[in-house]
Design an enzyme around this catalytic site. Structure first.
Site, PDB file in Angstrom:
ATOM      1  N   HIS A 142       0.902  -1.168   0.075  1.00 48.75           N
ATOM      2  CA  HIS A 142      -0.128   0.104  -0.060  1.00 48.75           C
ATOM      3  C   HIS A 142       0.912   0.967  -0.111  1.00 48.75           C
ATOM      4  O   HIS A 142       1.516   1.830   0.946  1.00 48.75           O
ATOM      5  CB  HIS A 142      -0.989  -0.495   1.081  1.00 48.75           C
ATOM      6  CG  HIS A 142      -1.869   0.983   0.971  1.00 48.75           C
ATOM      7  ND1 HIS A 142      -3.245   1.018   1.979  1.00 48.75           N
ATOM      8  CD2 HIS A 142      -1.980   2.572   0.375  1.00 48.75           C
ATOM      9  CE1 HIS A 142      -3.156   2.052   1.738  1.00 48.75           C
ATOM     10  NE2 HIS A 142      -3.146   2.902   0.750  1.00 48.75           N
ATOM     11  N   HIS A 198       1.386   5.464  -1.995  1.00 51.62           N
ATOM     12  CA  HIS A 198       0.891   6.127  -3.121  1.00 51.62           C
ATOM     13  C   HIS A 198       2.406   6.724  -3.706  1.00 51.62           C
ATOM     14  O   HIS A 198       2.969   7.374  -3.264  1.00 51.62           O
ATOM     15  CB  HIS A 198       0.123   7.324  -2.026  1.00 51.62           C
ATOM     16  CG  HIS A 198      -0.674   6.477  -1.543  1.00 51.62           C
ATOM     17  ND1 HIS A 198      -2.319   6.665  -2.655  1.00 51.62           N
ATOM     18  CD2 HIS A 198      -1.423   6.254  -0.662  1.00 51.62           C
ATOM     19  CE1 HIS A 198      -3.229   6.026  -1.913  1.00 51.62           C
ATOM     20  NE2 HIS A 198      -2.773   5.862  -0.482  1.00 51.62           N
ATOM     21  N   ASP A 219      -8.665   3.003  -3.261  1.00 48.64           N
ATOM     22  CA  ASP A 219      -8.799   3.659  -2.055  1.00 48.64           C
ATOM     23  C   ASP A 219      -8.542   5.416  -2.335  1.00 48.64           C
ATOM     24  O   ASP A 219      -7.884   6.185  -2.967  1.00 48.64           O
ATOM     25  CB  ASP A 219      -6.957   3.082  -1.628  1.00 48.64           C
ATOM     26  CG  ASP A 219      -5.978   3.718  -0.919  1.00 48.64           C
ATOM     27  OD1 ASP A 219      -6.971   4.181   0.524  1.00 48.64           O
ATOM     28  OD2 ASP A 219      -5.257   4.452  -0.507  1.00 48.64           O
ATOM     29  N   ASP A 276       1.036   2.940   4.167  1.00 51.21           N
ATOM     30  CA  ASP A 276       0.246   3.807   2.944  1.00 51.21           C
ATOM     31  C   ASP A 276       1.069   5.244   3.367  1.00 51.21           C
ATOM     32  O   ASP A 276       0.493   5.861   3.218  1.00 51.21           O
ATOM     33  CB  ASP A 276      -0.875   4.107   4.028  1.00 51.21           C
ATOM     34  CG  ASP A 276      -2.214   5.274   3.391  1.00 51.21           C
ATOM     35  OD1 ASP A 276      -1.910   5.031   1.654  1.00 51.21           O
ATOM     36  OD2 ASP A 276      -3.339   5.329   4.181  1.00 51.21           O
ATOM     37  N   HIS A 315       2.997  14.419   0.238  1.00 45.93           N
ATOM     38  CA  HIS A 315       1.967  15.964   0.089  1.00 45.93           C
ATOM     39  C   HIS A 315       3.388  16.823   0.244  1.00 45.93           C
ATOM     40  O   HIS A 315       3.977  16.803   1.133  1.00 45.93           O
ATOM     41  CB  HIS A 315       1.391  16.311   0.964  1.00 45.93           C
ATOM     42  CG  HIS A 315      -0.369  14.707   0.620  1.00 45.93           C
ATOM     43  ND1 HIS A 315      -0.819  15.096  -0.659  1.00 45.93           N
ATOM     44  CD2 HIS A 315      -0.263  14.271   1.508  1.00 45.93           C
ATOM     45  CE1 HIS A 315      -2.066  13.874  -0.104  1.00 45.93           C
ATOM     46  NE2 HIS A 315      -1.626  13.714   1.335  1.00 45.93           N
TER      47      HIS A 315
HETATM   48 ZN   LIG Z   1      -6.520   4.523   2.555  1.00 40.03          ZN
END
Ligand SMILES: [Zn+2]
Length: 436
Positions: free
Chosen positions: A68, A70, A160, A314, A318
């Site tokens: 998981h 990004h 997600d 996760d 940013h």
């Molecule tokens: Zn999430």
């Protein structure tokens, strides 16, 4: 189904390290010889005239796999890209990661997925797998072409960042899963309960006067989706569990034979909402939010008793200016790849062997090979000095973003070398080339 840029196969000897692989049972001081990217020999006093790394007092583990992350590609490269994200992963001891599809555009069709995979073959320093979205545009209304996406190499599906809010849509996705396979990973949150919440609903949110996200916003949807998975005999994976009620919901579903797995994140295992009383730091704002000490203890117990299958970061980068706004307005998310092992290890919450196991257990859940320290296996390993203390952020980050919830903390356990898919993917500055 996992892609990375071409890498030179490693030839190196790690001399005298404590080798620990809970799955193969190896747990002792050995030399590990990697030749042409493959673990060629594990033994004592191995003769080798190539690069030799001093493993004395250090540990070798199977490399970590994160189901998981990004990576923000395509479309949000100001936050992260395939190169910086996989550099951060390798610096954290990860040898493979699975990227989420909530990008711009969303990974919702085969042509977007194919170009993303091509980009990974040019830029990614470690193997990257991709999930495609369950619904078009993450809008929760129309399913993507799941079979076509699977053929194009999607490991599975997730919306997600958002739940699959309509039960009928998730039911249909579970029916298609029977035909095309692939995991369905679920971000569980009932928007009618979480609303405009910015942190955990409890005493701290009350004291701070901030809108809360109740624990049941997560657990009620887990219970619903477990019932759907049971009815359709589907296979679901629950992302980032944060609350005691959620651990209970997963345990009940497992007891009934539902094909369900789940993950917990280092920040939920080590931090609570109390941290916001000291400092309303936007790096501590994520979804699901940091919850209570009781919730944290339930997650730890869930990892120990097997209710929680793996640890996943996760990792959610940013840009600085996006997070440098009032708490209520800041985007949700913390980075986590570079601190995952050290954060969990330093918290003294789990036995070392269990940490190592849970940090690579995500591989099998995503249909990827599990890294193993065994002769004949491709080298997927990490060399770590458990005794080294370091301050998070002090030397900067490999990630393009610096919104790390652990910033400023002193952690124990430093990754010195990561070998991923047979190639050296990361080498800490102190690990110079020393050819015997
Ligand atoms: Zn999430």
């Amino acid at each position: 189904m996992i892609d990375q840029r071409p890498t030179a196969p490693a030839d190196l000897l790690i001399r005298g390290a404590h080798v620990l692989d809970p799955r193969t049972g190896i747990d002792g001081r050995h030399d590990v010889l990697v030749k042409n990217g493959v673990i060629a020999e594990i033994g004592d006093a191995i003769e080798f005239d190539g690069e030799t790394i001093d493993g004395e007092g250090r540990h070798v583990f199977p490399g970590f796999v994160d189901p998981h992350v990004h990576l923000r590609v395509p479309g949000q490269e100001h936050k992260e890209d395939l190169d910086s994200g996989t550099r951060a992963a390798a610096a954290g001891g990860f040898v493979a990661v699975v990227a989420m599809p909530n990008t711009d555009p969303v990974v919702e069709n085969a042509s977007i997925l194919r170009s993303l995979r091509e980009a990974a073959r040019r830029e990614a320093r470690i193997p990257v797998g991709f999930l495609a979205s369950v619904t078009r545009g993450l809008a929760g209304e129309a399913l993507t072409e799941m079979a076509e996406l699977r053929e194009a190499g999607a490991l599975g599906f997730t919306d997600d960042g958002k739940p699959v809010w309509r039960a009928g849509i998730l039911r249909k996705a579970l029916q298609y899963q029977k035909l095309c396979g692939g995991i369905i990973a679920l971000h569980e949150e009932d928007p009618t309960l979480s609303g405009k919440g910015v942190m955990h609903e409890g005493e701290v949110s009350a004291r701070l006067g901030l809108t809360g996200i109740p624990s049941i916003s997560e657990s009620t949807l887990i219970a619903r989706d477990a019932a759907l998975a049971r009815y359709e005999d589907g296979r679901i994976h629950i992302q980032h569990l944060s609350a005691r009620e959620s651990v209970e919901a997963v345990a009940e579903a497992k007891a009934r034979g539902v094909r369900i797995t789940c993950e917990a994140s280092p920040h939920h295992l080590t931090l609570t909402h109390e941290a916001l009383l000291e400092d309303l730091d936007t790096r501590l704002k994520m979804n699901p939010p940091l919850r209570s000490e009781d919730d944290r203890q339930a997650l730890i117990a869930g990892l120990r008793d097997g209710t929680i299958d793996c640890i996943a970061t996760d990792h959610a980068p940013h840009a600085r200016e996006e997070k440098e706004v009032p708490f209520e307005e800041a985007p949700m998310g913390t980075t986590g790849l570079e601190t995952a092992f050290a954060a969990v290890y330093s918290a003294d919450i789990l036995p070392l062997a269990l940490i190592v196991e849970k940090l690579s257990a995500g591989a099998a859940l995503m249909g990827l090979p599990t890294p193993e320290i065994a002769v004949g296996k491709p080298a997927n390993l990490v060399l770590i000095d458990l005794a080294t203390e370091w301050e998070v952020g002090e030397a900067g980050y490999e990630s393009r973003s610096e919104n790390c919830a652990f910033a400023g903390q002193r952690l124990r356990g430093k990754v010195l070398t990561t070998v991923a898919a047979g190639g050296v993917a990361y080498r800490e500055r102190s690990i110079a080339l020393t050819v015997a």
